[in-house]
Enzyme design. Structure first.
Site: not given
Ligand code: ADP
Length: 245
Positions: A42, A155, A188, A199
């Site tokens: 994404k 990553r 990360r 996750r």
């Molecule tokens: P990825 O898409 O690789 O899982 P992100 O950077 O989008 O990583 O998100 C990292 C973390 O941030 C998620 O695992 C979650 O804990 C939190 N997070 C991000 N966006 C949201 C959301 N819309 N609602 C709840 N938690 C979120």
């Protein structure tokens, strides 16, 4: 004479109607929701799409990490969930995101959402905010689970600007340094195999049902993300073009 006036009035109404319809179609700002499991690509695709469409890219993950770096109250609460691979509570993420959109006045131009919505509640809240004033499309990056783990554990991310890299498939020009801003690259804490598993579980339980949610609204477009990222990007652009034309 009466007929001529009537015909003229009718023509005016039709032309006015067509112009208004065209305007309303063209002027609706575009909101793209980029979906997919963690590691589906994404972030990488959003960075490119943002440049090509000239639309701001908003990643809730990046916003949360920025808060963690700045040790804000929100950041401290979010850190606990993120480090365990759990979702941050809806209210916190929704308020943070909408405040960000308001402060940048992105409502007028549209935007690309990366990592939001992740729950049905977040999706419903977003719909309420957007109403009918936007053209909205959800793009789902489809990928097999075994590819995900390889992508996630390799990553790297820039500490300064959040640009994603990969040790093998997308290495920086200079090791450990961001090509864009020279910032330090890091892995990360939630990109370890163990946290990734939780996750993925959370994704399957809370976020996957959103695919049906958007499918039912005829707003969902699936893109195969098992292939080269350039091909994925081309297919995303083709899809967006088709939808907005
Ligand atoms: P990825 O898409 O690789 O899982 P992100 O950077 O989008 O990583 O998100 C990292 C973390 O941030 C998620 O695992 C979650 O804990 C939190 N997070 C991000 N966006 C949201 C959301 N819309 N609602 C709840 N938690 C979120």
């Amino acid at each position: 004479m009466k007929n001529i006036i009537l015909l003229f009035a009718l023509a005016v109404v039709v032309i006015f109607g067509i112009t208004t319809y065209r305007k309303s179609k063209q002027e609706k700002p575009l909101v793209i929701i980029m979906m997919g499991a963690p590691g589906a690509g994404k972030g990488t695709q959003c960075v490119e799409l943002s440049k090509s469409l000239n639309l701001p890219h908003i990643s809730t993950g990046d916003l949360l990490r920025e808060n963690i770096r700045n040790k804000t109250e929100l950041g401290n609460i979010a850190k606990e969930s993120i480090d365990k691979g759990l979702l941050v509570p809806d209210k916190i993420v929704i308020d943070m995101l909408f405040n960000h959109i308001n402060s940048k006045a992105y409502d007028k131009i549209g935007y690309i959402l990366d990592g939001f919505p992740r729950t049905i509640n977040q999706a419903v809240t977003l719909d309420q905010r957007l109403g009918k004033k936007y053209k909205k499309i959800a793009i789902n990056l489809n990928i097999s689970e075994d590819q995900l783990i390889e992508r996630i554990t390799g990553r790297l991310m820039c500490k300064e600007c959040g640009t994603p890299y990969h040790k093998v498939s997308l290495p920086p020009k200079e090791e450990g340094k961001c090509d864009k801003c020279g910032g330090e690259l890091y892995q990360r804490k939630d990109d370890t195999e163990e946290v990734f598993k939780s996750r993925l579980e959370v994704y399957n339980k809370d976020t996957k049902p959103l695919l049906e949610f958007y499918e039912n609204k005829k707003e969902l477009y699936n893109i195969d993300s098992n292939v080269d990222k350039k091909v994925v990007f081309e297919n995303i652009v083709k899809t967006v073009d088709k939808v907005i034309k």
